[in-house]
Scaffold this active site. Sequence first.
Site, PDB file in Angstrom:
ATOM      1  N   ARG A 108      -0.696  14.187  12.820  1.00 33.40           N
ATOM      2  CA  ARG A 108      -1.109  14.340  11.717  1.00 33.40           C
ATOM      3  C   ARG A 108      -0.567  16.138  11.433  1.00 33.40           C
ATOM      4  NH1 ARG A 108      -2.712   8.768   8.960  1.00 33.40           N
ATOM      5  NH2 ARG A 108      -0.273   9.633   8.778  1.00 33.40           N
ATOM      6  N   PRO A 109       0.081  16.654  11.910  1.00 31.25           N
ATOM      7  CA  PRO A 109       0.413  17.986  11.102  1.00 31.25           C
ATOM      8  C   PRO A 109       1.213  17.900   9.525  1.00 31.25           C
ATOM      9  CG  PRO A 109       2.150  17.290  13.319  1.00 31.25           C
ATOM     10  CD  PRO A 109       0.929  16.315  13.097  1.00 31.25           C
ATOM     11  N   ILE A 110       0.920  19.518   8.933  1.00 30.42           N
ATOM     12  CA  ILE A 110       2.257  18.724   7.741  1.00 30.42           C
ATOM     13  C   ILE A 110       2.842  20.461   7.784  1.00 30.42           C
ATOM     14  CG2 ILE A 110      -0.021  18.344   6.410  1.00 30.42           C
ATOM     15  CD1 ILE A 110       0.008  21.064   4.925  1.00 30.42           C
ATOM     16  N   ASP A 111       3.048  20.694   9.458  1.00 27.30           N
ATOM     17  CA  ASP A 111       4.638  21.752   9.565  1.00 27.30           C
ATOM     18  C   ASP A 111       5.890  21.298   8.319  1.00 27.30           C
ATOM     19  OD1 ASP A 111       4.207  19.209  11.271  1.00 27.30           O
ATOM     20  OD2 ASP A 111       5.735  20.645  11.849  1.00 27.30           O
ATOM     21  N   LEU A 112       6.325  20.445   8.439  1.00 24.25           N
ATOM     22  CA  LEU A 112       7.334  19.460   7.790  1.00 24.25           C
ATOM     23  C   LEU A 112       7.322  19.979   5.583  1.00 24.25           C
ATOM     24  CD1 LEU A 112       8.209  16.673   9.673  1.00 24.25           C
ATOM     25  CD2 LEU A 112       9.665  19.068  10.361  1.00 24.25           C
ATOM     26  N   CYS A 147      -6.708  12.466  12.443  1.00 25.45           N
ATOM     27  CA  CYS A 147      -7.231  10.929  12.606  1.00 25.45           C
ATOM     28  C   CYS A 147      -7.380  10.640  13.482  1.00 25.45           C
ATOM     29  CB  CYS A 147      -6.790  10.435  10.786  1.00 25.45           C
ATOM     30  SG  CYS A 147      -5.090   9.531  10.817  1.00 25.45           S
ATOM     31  N   LYS A 191       0.963  -1.385   0.061  1.00 24.88           N
ATOM     32  CA  LYS A 191       0.327  -0.422  -0.075  1.00 24.88           C
ATOM     33  C   LYS A 191       0.985   1.308  -0.165  1.00 24.88           C
ATOM     34  CE  LYS A 191      -1.653   1.860   3.927  1.00 24.88           C
ATOM     35  NZ  LYS A 191      -1.352   3.109   4.362  1.00 24.88           N
ATOM     36  N   ASN A 192       1.897   1.232   1.069  1.00 25.89           N
ATOM     37  CA  ASN A 192       3.329   2.351   1.094  1.00 25.89           C
ATOM     38  C   ASN A 192       3.680   2.974   0.056  1.00 25.89           C
ATOM     39  OD1 ASN A 192       0.735   3.445   3.226  1.00 25.89           O
ATOM     40  ND2 ASN A 192       2.361   2.635   4.929  1.00 25.89           N
ATOM     41  N   ARG A 228      -5.717  10.520   3.816  1.00 25.43           N
ATOM     42  CA  ARG A 228      -4.256  11.676   4.262  1.00 25.43           C
ATOM     43  C   ARG A 228      -2.957  11.583   3.358  1.00 25.43           C
ATOM     44  NH1 ARG A 228      -4.171  14.387   8.134  1.00 25.43           N
ATOM     45  NH2 ARG A 228      -2.159  14.763   7.693  1.00 25.43           N
ATOM     46  N   ILE A 251       5.823   7.179  17.684  1.00 26.32           N
ATOM     47  CA  ILE A 251       5.991   7.471  16.465  1.00 26.32           C
ATOM     48  C   ILE A 251       4.525   8.415  16.288  1.00 26.32           C
ATOM     49  CG2 ILE A 251       6.021   8.017  13.727  1.00 26.32           C
ATOM     50  CD1 ILE A 251       8.606   5.658  14.394  1.00 26.32           C
ATOM     51  N   ARG A 294      -9.478  -0.420   4.125  1.00 23.56           N
ATOM     52  CA  ARG A 294      -7.736   0.640   3.669  1.00 23.56           C
ATOM     53  C   ARG A 294      -7.433  -0.684   3.670  1.00 23.56           C
ATOM     54  NH1 ARG A 294      -7.407   4.265   8.127  1.00 23.56           N
ATOM     55  NH2 ARG A 294      -5.779   4.886   6.139  1.00 23.56           N
ATOM     56  N   ASP A 333       3.449   0.343  12.241  1.00 25.91           N
ATOM     57  CA  ASP A 333       2.138   0.179  11.621  1.00 25.91           C
ATOM     58  C   ASP A 333       2.472  -1.853  11.911  1.00 25.91           C
ATOM     59  OD1 ASP A 333       2.290   2.073  10.942  1.00 25.91           O
ATOM     60  OD2 ASP A 333       3.153   1.523   8.766  1.00 25.91           O
TER      61      ASP A 333
HETATM   62  N1  EPU Z   1       4.945  15.077  11.620  1.00 26.40           N
HETATM   63  C1  EPU Z   1       5.068  15.820  11.817  1.00 26.40           C
HETATM   64  N2  EPU Z   1       5.292  16.644  10.889  1.00 26.40           N
HETATM   65  C2  EPU Z   1       4.586  16.435   9.017  1.00 26.40           C
HETATM   66  C3  EPU Z   1       4.232  15.608   9.148  1.00 26.40           C
HETATM   67  C4  EPU Z   1       4.937  14.845   9.853  1.00 26.40           C
HETATM   68  O1  EPU Z   1       5.211  16.760  12.582  1.00 26.40           O
HETATM   69  O2  EPU Z   1       4.861  17.641   8.818  1.00 26.40           O
HETATM   70  C5  EPU Z   1       5.819  13.756  12.317  1.00 26.40           C
HETATM   71  C6  EPU Z   1       3.461  13.099  12.870  1.00 26.40           C
HETATM   72  O3  EPU Z   1       2.952  13.832  13.258  1.00 26.40           O
HETATM   73  C7  EPU Z   1       4.427  11.547  13.164  1.00 26.40           C
HETATM   74  C8  EPU Z   1       5.909  11.684  12.544  1.00 26.40           C
HETATM   75  O4  EPU Z   1       6.400  12.722  12.024  1.00 26.40           O
HETATM   76  O5  EPU Z   1       4.890  12.014  15.121  1.00 26.40           O
HETATM   77  C9  EPU Z   1       6.305  10.347  11.926  1.00 26.40           C
HETATM   78  O6  EPU Z   1       5.379  10.636  10.541  1.00 26.40           O
HETATM   79  P1  EPU Z   1       5.616  10.668   9.363  1.00 26.40           P
HETATM   80  O7  EPU Z   1       5.754  11.492   8.455  1.00 26.40           O
HETATM   81  O8  EPU Z   1       6.501   9.294   8.910  1.00 26.40           O
HETATM   82  O9  EPU Z   1       4.428   9.461   9.011  1.00 26.40           O
HETATM   83  P2  EPU Z   1       3.458   8.996   6.807  1.00 26.40           P
HETATM   84  O10 EPU Z   1       4.412   9.520   6.048  1.00 26.40           O
HETATM   85  O11 EPU Z   1       2.311  10.284   7.742  1.00 26.40           O
HETATM   86  C10 EPU Z   1       4.153   7.078   6.945  1.00 26.40           C
HETATM   87  C11 EPU Z   1       3.190   5.461   6.397  1.00 26.40           C
HETATM   88  C12 EPU Z   1       2.369   5.017   7.833  1.00 26.40           C
HETATM   89  C13 EPU Z   1       3.565   4.768   8.745  1.00 26.40           C
HETATM   90  C14 EPU Z   1       4.211   5.801   8.727  1.00 26.40           C
HETATM   91  C15 EPU Z   1       5.983   5.645   9.744  1.00 26.40           C
HETATM   92  C16 EPU Z   1       2.311   6.173   4.165  1.00 26.40           C
HETATM   93  C17 EPU Z   1       1.165   5.794   3.676  1.00 26.40           C
HETATM   94  N3  EPU Z   1       1.886   5.982   5.398  1.00 26.40           N
HETATM   95  O12 EPU Z   1       3.024   7.861   7.127  1.00 26.40           O
HETATM   96  O13 EPU Z   1       1.708   4.085   7.475  1.00 26.40           O
HETATM   97  O14 EPU Z   1       2.772   4.358   9.483  1.00 26.40           O
HETATM   98  O15 EPU Z   1       4.928   6.355   7.916  1.00 26.40           O
HETATM   99  O16 EPU Z   1       6.249   4.408   9.285  1.00 26.40           O
HETATM  100  O17 EPU Z   1       2.938   5.851   4.102  1.00 26.40           O
HETATM  101  C18 EPU Z   1      -0.300   2.670   7.981  1.00 26.40           C
HETATM  102  O18 EPU Z   1       0.244   2.153   6.824  1.00 26.40           O
HETATM  103  O19 EPU Z   1      -1.353   2.165   8.125  1.00 26.40           O
HETATM  104  C19 EPU Z   1       0.288   3.955   8.356  1.00 26.40           C
HETATM  105  C20 EPU Z   1      -0.255   4.648   9.288  1.00 26.40           C
END
Ligand code: EPU
Length: 417
Positions: free
Chosen positions: A121-125, A116, A22-23, A92, A326, A397, A304
Amino acid sequence: MQKFIIEGGHELKGEVAVGGAKNAALKFVVASMLSSEPATFTNVPDIEEVNRLLELCTFVGSEVSRDDGQVKIQTKEITNIKLDPELVKKIRVSVLLLAPILARKGEVHMPHPGGCAIGQRPIDLFIQGFEKFGVKVTENAEGYHFKTDKLRGMKFVFPLVSVTVTETLMMAATLAEGKTILKNAACEPEIPALAEYLNSCGAKISGAGTNTIEIEGVAALSGGVAKIMPDRVEAGSFAILGALCGNPIRVTNCNPEHLEALWTMFDRMGVDYKLGPDWVEVRKTDNLKAVDVVTHEYPGFITDLQQPFTVLLTQSKGMCMVHETIWEGRLFYTDKLKQMGAQIIMCDPHRVIVNGPSKLYGRKLESPDLRAGFALVLAGLVAEGTTTIENIYQIDRGYEHIEERLQKLGAKIKREE
Ligand code: EPU
């Protein structure tokens, strides 16, 4: 609303093949939009998350066709830079679309994606990264407006490791002017796979899979062809199922190298398993020893799999701690395991103590999110009596036709309206 009805307590036996990741599939689809030429992907899982993303791509201007695991997608023109709030809320990863749209059109209206069940799930980065590319970002009540004349290569040092931000910035950098360096980047196996695909389309990416990625921007990318890699979370989920009730279960079509942290835990617990080049065979063992687990970025223990692994810990002997580092909302499902008879104490939103083994009993429950939902399926399969799991859209999903695949192993699970 559909639900699963599970009759627990049966041993499962046989082979189950892992589907496409999926990812990875989600990211490859978005990567295709960097080019105006067609892309073809095979081994794409038939799951709701992919369906929702393809809807969003169509909304933005892509032409999509789908046939039995194959997705063809072409985005000759991006015709809509105002993303639909309803679609963005449903999926997302819509923030990934910032990369192709900004690279090709220089402007995006992105509604607030919202939080969620697993965290805020902020988008600041994403915003910090695109500002480094020279994008002006403003926010109003509806969401964010990103605008630039062109993306310019930059250096970005991640303050924390993020998978999707790494992928989004890497994709955007392929079409930026000059060189981009991403430091403290995520190293998940889906990232080098994505880089390999992009390089096959003419991108110049090096270092993906390590924490420093360098990208030399090019003027345009071609279309491409790729087979989506096996889903390591699905492989790990089935391996844990094997440890809970396999007699044995052989998980095929997977890459065991992507799950070394899980095998290390299996060794410490005493799980009976065998690894092959693209399979793992797991058998239920009595007297498993409980071990502490801390979720971590790759190659650490993947967040996960924390939920199915916690179910295994409820069946293991001793007291242990599950530390979810995480996500801040990814342990609340343990309340549902408690309702089934597990002995779990929540210390704080990031840590629970599990004391096992506990006998689990069937209950009527609701799936809070994808991975917790699968954990409840596992718990239902080992519990005495009948478990009903509602809100299974959450499970659909990410796991393709899960009940049919479990039925083939002998599980008593059915889907009902
Ligand atoms: N974060 C921030 N700011 C941002 C983006 C992320 O603070 O702008 C924080 C998140 O809130 C979290 C941390 O960074 O605390 C790490 O999150 P990451 O961005 O790595 O997660 P993601 O990319 O949104 C992907 C997978 C997730 C998996 C995580 C960690 C996808 C679509 N999703 O999420 O998968 O848990 O990496 O490995 O690739 C799932 O498949 O069930 C799932 C949630």
